[in-house]
Scaffold this motif. Sequence first.
Motif, PDB file in Angstrom:
ATOM      1  N   LYS A 192      14.114   7.279   4.083  1.00  0.00           N
ATOM      2  CA  LYS A 192      12.753   7.123   4.621  1.00  0.00           C
ATOM      3  C   LYS A 192      12.731   5.994   5.645  1.00  0.00           C
ATOM      4  N   PHE A 193      13.467   4.923   5.359  1.00  0.00           N
ATOM      5  CA  PHE A 193      13.550   3.789   6.279  1.00  0.00           C
ATOM      6  C   PHE A 193      14.194   4.213   7.596  1.00  0.00           C
ATOM      7  N   ALA A 194      15.322   4.933   7.514  1.00  0.00           N
ATOM      8  CA  ALA A 194      16.028   5.384   8.720  1.00  0.00           C
ATOM      9  C   ALA A 194      15.140   6.303   9.558  1.00  0.00           C
ATOM     10  N   ALA A 195      14.397   7.176   8.887  1.00  0.00           N
ATOM     11  CA  ALA A 195      13.529   8.123   9.587  1.00  0.00           C
ATOM     12  C   ALA A 195      12.381   7.400  10.299  1.00  0.00           C
ATOM     13  N   THR A 196      11.769   6.447   9.611  1.00  0.00           N
ATOM     14  CA  THR A 196      10.617   5.738  10.177  1.00  0.00           C
ATOM     15  C   THR A 196      11.022   4.805  11.308  1.00  0.00           C
TER      16      THR A 196
ATOM     17  N   PRO B  13      16.279  19.343   9.807  1.00  0.00           N
ATOM     18  CA  PRO B  13      15.660  19.016  11.106  1.00  0.00           C
ATOM     19  C   PRO B  13      14.213  19.483  11.197  1.00  0.00           C
ATOM     20  N   LEU B  14      13.914  20.656  10.613  1.00  0.00           N
ATOM     21  CA  LEU B  14      12.539  21.153  10.625  1.00  0.00           C
ATOM     22  C   LEU B  14      11.628  20.237   9.816  1.00  0.00           C
ATOM     23  N   ILE B  15      12.096  19.814   8.650  1.00  0.00           N
ATOM     24  CA  ILE B  15      11.306  18.923   7.803  1.00  0.00           C
ATOM     25  C   ILE B  15      11.003  17.621   8.528  1.00  0.00           C
ATOM     26  N   ASN B  16      12.017  17.027   9.140  1.00  0.00           N
ATOM     27  CA  ASN B  16      11.818  15.748   9.822  1.00  0.00           C
ATOM     28  C   ASN B  16      10.961  15.903  11.076  1.00  0.00           C
ATOM     29  N   ALA B  17      11.022  17.063  11.706  1.00  0.00           N
ATOM     30  CA  ALA B  17      10.202  17.296  12.892  1.00  0.00           C
ATOM     31  C   ALA B  17       8.723  17.359  12.525  1.00  0.00           C
ATOM     32  N   TRP B  18       8.366  18.155  11.512  1.00  0.00           N
ATOM     33  CA  TRP B  18       6.943  18.237  11.171  1.00  0.00           C
ATOM     34  C   TRP B  18       6.472  16.982  10.434  1.00  0.00           C
ATOM     35  N   GLN B  19       7.384  16.295   9.745  1.00  0.00           N
ATOM     36  CA  GLN B  19       7.019  15.023   9.134  1.00  0.00           C
ATOM     37  C   GLN B  19       6.698  13.988  10.211  1.00  0.00           C
ATOM     38  N   SER B  20       7.431  14.032  11.325  1.00  0.00           N
ATOM     39  CA  SER B  20       7.187  13.103  12.430  1.00  0.00           C
ATOM     40  C   SER B  20       5.809  13.317  13.043  1.00  0.00           C
ATOM     41  N   VAL B  21       5.414  14.578  13.167  1.00  0.00           N
ATOM     42  CA  VAL B  21       4.082  14.882  13.703  1.00  0.00           C
ATOM     43  C   VAL B  21       3.016  14.251  12.809  1.00  0.00           C
ATOM     44  N   PHE B  22       3.177  14.409  11.514  1.00  0.00           N
ATOM     45  CA  PHE B  22       2.253  13.818  10.543  1.00  0.00           C
ATOM     46  C   PHE B  22       2.264  12.295  10.646  1.00  0.00           C
ATOM     47  N   ASP B  23       3.460  11.708  10.681  1.00  0.00           N
ATOM     48  CA  ASP B  23       3.612  10.243  10.697  1.00  0.00           C
ATOM     49  C   ASP B  23       3.070   9.609  11.972  1.00  0.00           C
ATOM     50  N   LEU B  24       3.056  10.350  13.069  1.00  0.00           N
ATOM     51  CA  LEU B  24       2.615   9.797  14.345  1.00  0.00           C
ATOM     52  C   LEU B  24       1.139  10.093  14.644  1.00  0.00           C
ATOM     53  N   VAL B  25       0.696  11.286  14.329  1.00  0.00           N
ATOM     54  CA  VAL B  25      -0.672  11.687  14.674  1.00  0.00           C
ATOM     55  C   VAL B  25      -1.701  10.990  13.791  1.00  0.00           C
TER      56      VAL B  25
ATOM     57  N   ALA C 132      11.625  15.151   0.162  1.00  0.00           N
ATOM     58  CA  ALA C 132      10.296  15.751   0.105  1.00  0.00           C
ATOM     59  C   ALA C 132      10.037  16.591   1.343  1.00  0.00           C
ATOM     60  N   ILE C 133       9.382  17.712   1.164  1.00  0.00           N
ATOM     61  CA  ILE C 133       9.046  18.584   2.285  1.00  0.00           C
ATOM     62  C   ILE C 133       7.950  17.941   3.143  1.00  0.00           C
ATOM     63  N   LEU C 134       7.076  17.162   2.506  1.00  0.00           N
ATOM     64  CA  LEU C 134       6.070  16.379   3.229  1.00  0.00           C
ATOM     65  C   LEU C 134       5.783  15.127   2.415  1.00  0.00           C
ATOM     66  N   ASP C 135       5.944  13.960   3.035  1.00  0.00           N
ATOM     67  CA  ASP C 135       5.797  12.684   2.337  1.00  0.00           C
ATOM     68  C   ASP C 135       4.823  11.792   3.118  1.00  0.00           C
ATOM     69  N   PRO C 136       3.745  11.314   2.472  1.00  0.00           N
ATOM     70  CA  PRO C 136       2.714  10.551   3.198  1.00  0.00           C
ATOM     71  C   PRO C 136       3.012   9.064   3.372  1.00  0.00           C
ATOM     72  N   VAL C 137       4.138   8.568   2.836  1.00  0.00           N
ATOM     73  CA  VAL C 137       4.375   7.125   2.813  1.00  0.00           C
ATOM     74  C   VAL C 137       4.616   6.525   4.196  1.00  0.00           C
ATOM     75  N   SER C 138       5.448   7.180   5.005  1.00  0.00           N
ATOM     76  CA  SER C 138       5.864   6.583   6.275  1.00  0.00           C
ATOM     77  C   SER C 138       4.707   6.326   7.238  1.00  0.00           C
TER      78      SER C 138
ATOM     79  N   LEU D 173       0.826  -1.203   0.000  1.00  0.00           N
ATOM     80  CA  LEU D 173       0.000   0.000   0.000  1.00  0.00           C
ATOM     81  C   LEU D 173       0.866   1.262   0.000  1.00  0.00           C
ATOM     82  N   SER D 174       1.948   1.241   0.780  1.00  0.00           N
ATOM     83  CA  SER D 174       2.837   2.403   0.839  1.00  0.00           C
ATOM     84  C   SER D 174       3.517   2.633  -0.503  1.00  0.00           C
ATOM     85  N   THR D 175       3.840   1.549  -1.202  1.00  0.00           N
ATOM     86  CA  THR D 175       4.470   1.671  -2.518  1.00  0.00           C
ATOM     87  C   THR D 175       3.502   2.249  -3.534  1.00  0.00           C
TER      88      THR D 175
END
Length: 222
Positions: free
Chosen positions: A101-105, A192-204, A54-60, A33-35
């Motif tokens: 993306k793998f390392a971040a997730t 760091p800003l990109i990964n911080a707001w991406q984390s909020v998206f990925d977790l919430v 990517a500034i915002l990526d929905p896959v993770s 599904l992620s692919t």
Amino acid sequence: MSETDVVKEKESKLSGKTLYTLEIAGAAIFGALSTILSVFTAPYLPRVPGMPIAILDPVSFIWITCFLIFGVRSGLLCSIIGTVTLMFADLANAPWGPLMKFAATISLIIVPIIFLKLYKKEEGIRKSQVIKVPKKYIIHGTLGTGLRVLVTLLLNIVLALTVYAPFIAYVSLEFLGHPEITGLTAIMIGFPLINAWQSVFDLVIPYLIVYGAKIDEKFEIW
């Protein structure tokens, strides 16, 4: 029959091969599904000028959702499956995009895994219900985000100084309204800003989907 007995009965029904089958099936489905999501969204994602992040990526958030529903092993396997398939689905950014993306997730997943190892399990309480507690989820998420920011920043600096060295001068914070900030400085501030707001998206988003819709209670896998 007490609540504890009910939990034990459900756990016994999902033991052995049945449990492994569900975990593997969940990982495969969510990885695929992620692919598929990446194939349809990757060409349109806004990216940092000069580098393919990517500034915002929905896959993770798909991988995190799998983890919350099917458990630790399934979440890790889903991330691996998704990373491998993204190598072929997102050729423009492979292999570094999928690996980053793998390392971040994994940074977001590994923190609650560590806490679950340290957690003294109470009788009749499933591990997924421990993570579900908002206070604990916020703590795990905050620590995971900190780890993600550190890991991805170090990896991006390495890539910027090696693989993407010819293009580092073109990296800028134009997407933040500061095109004058470029190069390594832009990476150390922007990423760091990109990964911080991406984390909020990925977790919430996964939390709202899994626990808001009570999907965890319907599956009760872990």
